[in-house]
Design a protein around this motif. Structure first.
Motif, PDB file in Angstrom:
ATOM      1  N   VAL A 106       0.840  -1.193   0.000  1.00 50.41           N
ATOM      2  CA  VAL A 106       0.000   0.000   0.000  1.00 50.41           C
ATOM      3  C   VAL A 106       0.877   1.245   0.000  1.00 50.41           C
ATOM      4  N   GLN A 139      -5.521   0.498  -7.292  1.00 56.37           N
ATOM      5  CA  GLN A 139      -6.749   1.074  -6.736  1.00 56.37           C
ATOM      6  C   GLN A 139      -6.400   2.358  -5.998  1.00 56.37           C
ATOM      7  N   ASP A 171      -0.770  -2.130  -4.673  1.00 57.18           N
ATOM      8  CA  ASP A 171      -2.160  -2.588  -4.662  1.00 57.18           C
ATOM      9  C   ASP A 171      -3.134  -1.439  -4.424  1.00 57.18           C
ATOM     10  N   ARG A 172      -2.815  -0.569  -3.460  1.00 59.61           N
ATOM     11  CA  ARG A 172      -3.718   0.540  -3.142  1.00 59.61           C
ATOM     12  C   ARG A 172      -2.931   1.792  -2.818  1.00 59.61           C
ATOM     13  N   VAL A 197      -7.760   5.133  -3.271  1.00 61.23           N
ATOM     14  CA  VAL A 197      -8.707   5.398  -2.190  1.00 61.23           C
ATOM     15  C   VAL A 197      -8.461   6.815  -1.684  1.00 61.23           C
TER      16      VAL A 197
END
Length: 257
Positions: free
Chosen positions: A94, A199, A164-165, A201
């Motif tokens: 992350v 992704q 991933d994020r 956020v």
């Protein structure tokens, strides 16, 4: 055009193009040179630009120290951080953006078997002694006031990664979904972060709607998930929903959203 809107447009032009003569400013704003001079005088008196020989140059807006920002709206940031932490799965890589909400998120990630990549020195200091977390600190120029790393070294490092994020911070979110920052030098780093993530956020407390900022980071089409709190502007949240963004509203200590 209203004077306030014209002033903001003038500042954007100066930030993008540097020093401009009065005649060129008048052309860009489609006003007379007399009006352009009055605008420059008004903004100079307000401390938002500096008059120089041949024209004017914009000043960067004053940035609050990180320590002052950290204590503002702490309950809202904590609720958002707890909700965000629940989306992280073991084994993930992350990316944590600068800011105080991402610092709260880091505090929720202790003991997790994950990799955390960051340009946020406060996040690094929070997690550096946690043996379970693999910690990657991006290189770059240190911005001491806001405890972050910026510049071509930071951007180049991000170009080598696929995470991933990304947990993205912001200083303001406009009703049309534009995500802003107050500091131009941070924007290229944030855009490099967007490009490196599977992704995205966005973490934003209610006071970020609309918040502050003149530099555009991205639009709602670049966001996958928005995590915010219960007092956020419903119209702006609807704009994100219409753009296909998953909107998650974090509850306070009294319950879960």
């Amino acid at each position: 055009m209203l004077r306030e809107s014209r002033h903001e447009q003038l500042l954007r032009v100066l930030r993008e193009e540097g020093v401009l003569p009065v005649g060129r400013i008048a052309e860009r704003l489609r006003v007379s040179e007399a009006t352009a001079r009055r605008d420059l005088d008004d903004l100079g008196k307000a401390g938002r630009l500096t008059r120089v020989y041949g024209g004017a140059v914009a000043r960067e807006p004053a940035e609050r120290p990180f320590a002052d920002e950290e204590v503002d709206d702490l309950a809202g940031k904590d609720a958002i951080a707890r909700r965000a932490a629940r989306t992280v799965e073991d084994g993930e890589m992350v990316l944590l953006d600068i800011g105080t909400t991402t610092l709260q998120l880091a505090r929720q990630l202790h003991g997790r078997q994950i990799t955390v990549v960051t340009s946020n020195l406060a996040v690094y200091e929070e997690l550096r002694d946690d043996a379970e977390v693999t910690l990657v600190l991006l290189g770059g120029q240190v911005r001491r006031n806001y405890r972050s790393l910026v510049g071509f070294l930071t951007e180049s490092s991000l170009g080598q990664l696929r995470v991933d994020r990304l947990f993205l911070g912001t200083s303001g979110v406009l009703p049309d979904g534009r995500v802003l920052d107050t500091t131009d030098i941070e924007v290229p780093v944030k855009k490099a972060m967007l490009a490196s993530a599977r992704q995205v956020v966005l973490l934003a407390t209610a006071r970020k709607f609309p918040g502050t900022g003149t530099a555009r980071i991205c639009g709602p089409q670049d966001i996958d998930v928005l995590i915010t709190d219960q007092a956020s502007d419903p119209g702006t949240l609807a704009t994100f929903g219409e753009a296909g963004v998953e909107v998650a509203v974090a509850a306070g200590e009294a319950g879960e959203a």
